[in-house]
Design a protein around this motif. Structure first.
Motif, PDB file in Angstrom:
ATOM      1  N   PHE A 157       0.705  -1.227  -0.047  1.00 48.03           N
ATOM      2  CA  PHE A 157      -0.417  -0.224  -0.350  1.00 48.03           C
ATOM      3  C   PHE A 157       0.399   1.533  -0.243  1.00 48.03           C
ATOM      4  N   LEU A 158       2.076   1.561   0.930  1.00 47.89           N
ATOM      5  CA  LEU A 158       3.213   2.417   0.676  1.00 47.89           C
ATOM      6  C   LEU A 158       4.060   2.482  -0.226  1.00 47.89           C
ATOM      7  N   ARG A 159       3.963   1.361  -1.402  1.00 47.83           N
ATOM      8  CA  ARG A 159       4.508   1.801  -2.199  1.00 47.83           C
ATOM      9  C   ARG A 159       3.501   2.193  -3.597  1.00 47.83           C
ATOM     10  N   ALA A 160       2.338   1.974  -3.110  1.00 53.54           N
ATOM     11  CA  ALA A 160       0.959   2.260  -4.308  1.00 53.54           C
ATOM     12  C   ALA A 160       0.944   3.658  -4.193  1.00 53.54           C
ATOM     13  N   MET A 161       0.786   4.299  -2.544  1.00 54.25           N
ATOM     14  CA  MET A 161       0.589   5.192  -2.456  1.00 54.25           C
ATOM     15  C   MET A 161       0.999   6.488  -3.660  1.00 54.25           C
ATOM     16  N   PHE A 162       2.724   5.721  -3.179  1.00 55.75           N
ATOM     17  CA  PHE A 162       3.997   6.757  -3.816  1.00 55.75           C
ATOM     18  C   PHE A 162       4.455   6.616  -5.155  1.00 55.75           C
ATOM     19  N   TYR A 163       4.256   5.127  -6.218  1.00 53.55           N
ATOM     20  CA  TYR A 163       3.812   5.193  -7.602  1.00 53.55           C
ATOM     21  C   TYR A 163       2.936   5.070  -8.039  1.00 53.55           C
ATOM     22  N   GLY A 164       1.747   4.998  -7.680  1.00 54.10           N
ATOM     23  CA  GLY A 164       0.422   4.119  -7.584  1.00 54.10           C
ATOM     24  C   GLY A 164       0.486   2.797  -8.345  1.00 54.10           C
ATOM     25  N   ILE A 165      -0.308   2.309  -9.147  1.00 55.36           N
ATOM     26  CA  ILE A 165      -0.449   0.855  -9.214  1.00 55.36           C
ATOM     27  C   ILE A 165      -0.443   0.905 -10.967  1.00 55.36           C
ATOM     28  N   ASN A 166       0.808  -0.397 -11.247  1.00 56.14           N
ATOM     29  CA  ASN A 166       0.589  -0.501 -13.115  1.00 56.14           C
ATOM     30  C   ASN A 166      -0.532  -1.524 -13.335  1.00 56.14           C
ATOM     31  N   THR A 167      -1.230  -0.740 -14.329  1.00 55.74           N
ATOM     32  CA  THR A 167      -2.507  -1.131 -15.074  1.00 55.74           C
ATOM     33  C   THR A 167      -2.362  -1.884 -15.561  1.00 55.74           C
TER      34      THR A 167
END
Length: 734
Positions: free
Chosen positions: A41-51
């Motif tokens: 979650f922390l990584r996704a908040m900073f860099y988003g999610i690769n869709t």
């Protein structure tokens, strides 16, 4: 930068909240407690999610893996402090894109933070792109090991040289190698293509010369063969005229044989089907088997009749033997009951002596009473005399009655023994037993006779049924048959006719094949007066060879002329060959220049490595010494970021593959921490995230690792997720 609070609806986290502090944070949770999910979650908040990522075998894409279990939208809030400012990051659903909506505001005022977007927030706040963050400050579960990435190489190169981070060694090397491969790759390179084109031009010019020469030779040979072919055709016609008469004779003989065999087949079919079409041969053969079975039934019937006669004789004999006048029309059990009663009568006659004994006893008692009176034992003499009289009278009466009863019993006993011709009661019972045994034998003989009668009846019924079925079968093609002899004759005749018909059909097929193989003689051929030079076979062979050769020559001539037409102008091909030779020389010089550039780049990169690697290796060695209690104090990092550890006063470094799992994790953790200190921005450093990074450490080295992390926590915030309670216990002691 410091993270203050995280709130998430992400994977298994449903509106969960996590508050953090400065320095070392130890977050303890059991398995499936959300540790790895908080890290992701922390990584996704900073860099988003690769869709664009897709599920693969044994791997689930991040966008699918962390869909909220509750079915709600994926969303999260991150409160942090960056450069003295309190900032809140928010991500949520945007259409079908998870975490596609992004917002960065100042926590106190709610105003937008300029320059922060969903694509740039991670690199802006943490100071590094995602691939550098994942290979330095972010240690996922089971992901302590580190590998190379262009962005990480570029940062290391910048620190070792001018500070520029636009390109990395691997990127430049890849570009130069791509350029060189474009010129010399096995199939797609420019040089192989030019070489192939040059070889093709040379081959085309050679084919042109060869095609012209072959076309001239083919024309000369065609003229000669066409004359010979015309003469051979005339000779073949002469042979055909001579053979036609013999062929006509053979054809007429074949037609006659075909007509004769066809007439034979038709006659046999008419004879076979005179009264109706018989069944197929298999059915007829089964009917013959039924006839054979019928003969077997007749034999069995005669045998059963003989057995029945014997059984009836045996039954009569045993029945006569079982007759006893003492037991007229009695069953064995009734005879036994009568004999038992008569034996009991004889036995009672023997026991009648009981009354005589009673009378004698009464006389003895009378004498005893008189004696007692005389001895003055009784009160008065008359009392003794009275008792004596009574007892004496009773005894005399009993003796008289006993004598009369014994005489009657003796007479009855004698009558019974005389009737049975017996001497004892046992003889009476023996006679009854003999009668019973003879009755059993007679009953068994009767049962055998009944069984034979039933078997004979069944055989007779089966015989009749078989005859009926056979007659019904035969009447379909022989209606006049009335007995089994006629059935046998009709079946044999039908099988014989069927066999003859089958043979005639085979002969008919052979005659038809022969007739079809003889072509009908042609009419109208005239003798051309040519005298053949060869016999018919050689003439045909020479004609076939000549036609084959003419076909080949015509095809070769057409190929040669077609190839001359398709190969193009010879002068244009010569000019193109000169241009290709010139272009090929230029590309080869470019290839040599690129090879020299790659060698120079390799030397320059080696120099950069020599400048930066000692510092990284030295710092990693210091950290590994702290983590292992001084056992390992030297670290070497290869170009591929493979770490090697060397023991204190050791001789050779050891690869991570030969170390224990715990020691290998300590080695790569030391490298990660060294990379963080040397590569990541030193001003307002980003947090260090460790997910179960100490799981394989023993208690002693765990304590050493926590001491080291606590020391580093004075410089940057550290988030340590663990499923063990020992880290929290260590923190409580501290």
């Amino acid at each position: 930068m410091k993270i203050k609070k995280m709130r998430a609806t992400f994977g298994g986290l449903d509106h969960r909240e996590l508050t953090l502090k400065d320095g070392l944070n130890i977050i303890t949770a059991p398995n499936e407690g959300g540790k790895s999910t908080w890290s992701a979650f922390l990584r996704a908040m900073f860099y988003g999610i690769n869709t664009k990522e897709r599920d693969k075998q044994n791997y689930i894409a991040e966008k699918n893996r962390y869909q909220p279990w509750s079915g709600a939208a994926m969303e999260g809030v991150l409160d942090l402090e960056w450069k003295g400012q309190a900032i809140t990051l928010r991500r949520g659903q945007k259409g079908n894109t998870p975490f596609g909506a992004f917002e960065a505001v100042y926590t106190g005022t709610g105003e937008q933070v300029p320059g922060l977007t969903g694509d740039t927030v991670g690199e802006t706040l943490l100071g590094v792109p995602r691939e550098v963050f994942e290979r330095s400050a972010f240690v996922g579960q089971g992901g302590t090991a580190i590998d190379g990435a262009p962005a990480l190489e570029a940062r290391i190169a910048a620190l070792a040289s001018s500070g520029e981070e636009d390109v990395s060694y691997s990127q430049v090397e890849r570009v130069l190698r791509d350029w060189r491969n474009r010129r010399q790759h096995n199939r797609t390179g420019l040089i192989p293509k030019l070489e192939g084109e040059l070889a093709e031009i040379e081959n085309t010019l050679a084919r042109q010369s060869k095609a012209f020469r072959l076309s001239q030779e083919a024309k000369r040979e065609l003229d000669r063969l066409q004359t010979e072919h015309k003469l051979l055709l005339s000779e073949r016609q002469a042979h055909l005229v001579r053979a036609m008469a013999a062929r006509r004779q053979k054809w007429e003989a074949g037609q006659q044989a075909l007509a004769e065999t066809r007439a034979q087949v038709e006659a046999l079919q008419a004879e076979l089907n005179r009264y109706g079409a018989p069944p197929d041969g298999e059915t007829l053969r089964r009917a013959q088997e039924e006839l054979n079975y019928l003969n077997t039934l007749h034999s069995n019937q005669k045998l059963a009749e003989n057995q029945l006669e014997e059984a009836r004789t045996e039954e009569a004999e045993t029945k006569a033997a079982a007759v006893d006048p003492l037991f007229p029309d009695l069953t064995p059990d009734e005879a036994w009951q009568q004999a038992s009663a008569d034996a009991e009568t004889v036995g009672r006659a023997v026991r009648t002596g009981g009354l005589t004994g009673g009378g004698a006893a009464a006389l003895v008692l009378a004498a005893a009473a008189l004696g007692l009176a005389l001895a003055k034992v009784l009160p008065a003499l008359w009392m003794g005399a009275a008792a004596c009289g009574v007892l004496a009278a009773a005894g005399v009466g009993l003796l008289v009655a006993a004598a009369a009863k014994k005489k009657g019993a003796e007479r009855a006993r004698a009558d019974v023994l005389e009737r049975y011709s017996a001497n004892t009661p046992d003889d009476i019972l023996t006679r009854a037993n003999v009668y019973r045994e003879r009755c059993v034998v007679a009953a068994e003989a009767a049962r055998r006779r009944e069984a034979v009668e039933q078997s004979l009846a069944e055989l007779t019924a089966r015989d009749q049924d078989t005859k009926t079925k056979l007659l019904a079968l035969v009447h379909t093609f022989a209606p006049t048959v009335t007995d089994t002899f006629g059935v046998s004759a009709a079946i044999s005749r039908a099988l014989n006719l069927d066999q003859r018909l089958a043979t005639a059909k085979v002969k008919l097929e052979g005659a038809r094949t022969l007739a079809d193989s003889l072509p009908k003689p042609e009419d109208g051929l005239e003798d051309n007066g040519v005298v053949p030079r060869f016999d018919p076979a050689e003439t045909a062979a020479r004609l076939e060879a000549a036609e084959s050769e003419l076909t080949r020559l015509r095809g070769g001539l057409a190929l040669a002329q077609g190839e001359l037409n398709t190969l193009g102008d010879r002068e244009e091909l010569t000019a193109r060959r000169e241009a290709v030779v010139e272009e090929l020389e230029r590309r080869r010089k470019e290839y040599d220049a690129l090879t020299a550039a790659l060698e120079a780049l390799e030397k320059g990169h080696a120099g950069l490595q020599a400048r930066f690697s000692p510092a990284l290796n030295r710092r990693a060695g210091e950290l590994l010494s702290k983590l292992t209690g001084g056992k390992y104090d030297k670290v070497s990092l290869t170009r591929e970021f493979e770490a090697l550890a060397e023991e204190h006063d050791g001789l050779l470094p050891r690869r991570a593959l030969v170390l224990s799992r715990g020691t290998a994790d300590q080695l790569y953790l030391a490298v990660r921490l060294a990379v963080c200190q040397l590569v990541l921005p030193g001003e307002d450093p980003c947090p260090l995230v460790l997910d179960d990074a100490l799981a394989n450490f023993d208690d002693e080295r765990m304590a050493l690792a926590l001491d080291t992390l606590a020391e580093l926590g004075q410089e940057r915030q550290i988030l340590l997720f663990t499923c063990h309670s020992r880290e929290s216990a260590w923190l409580a002691e501290k």
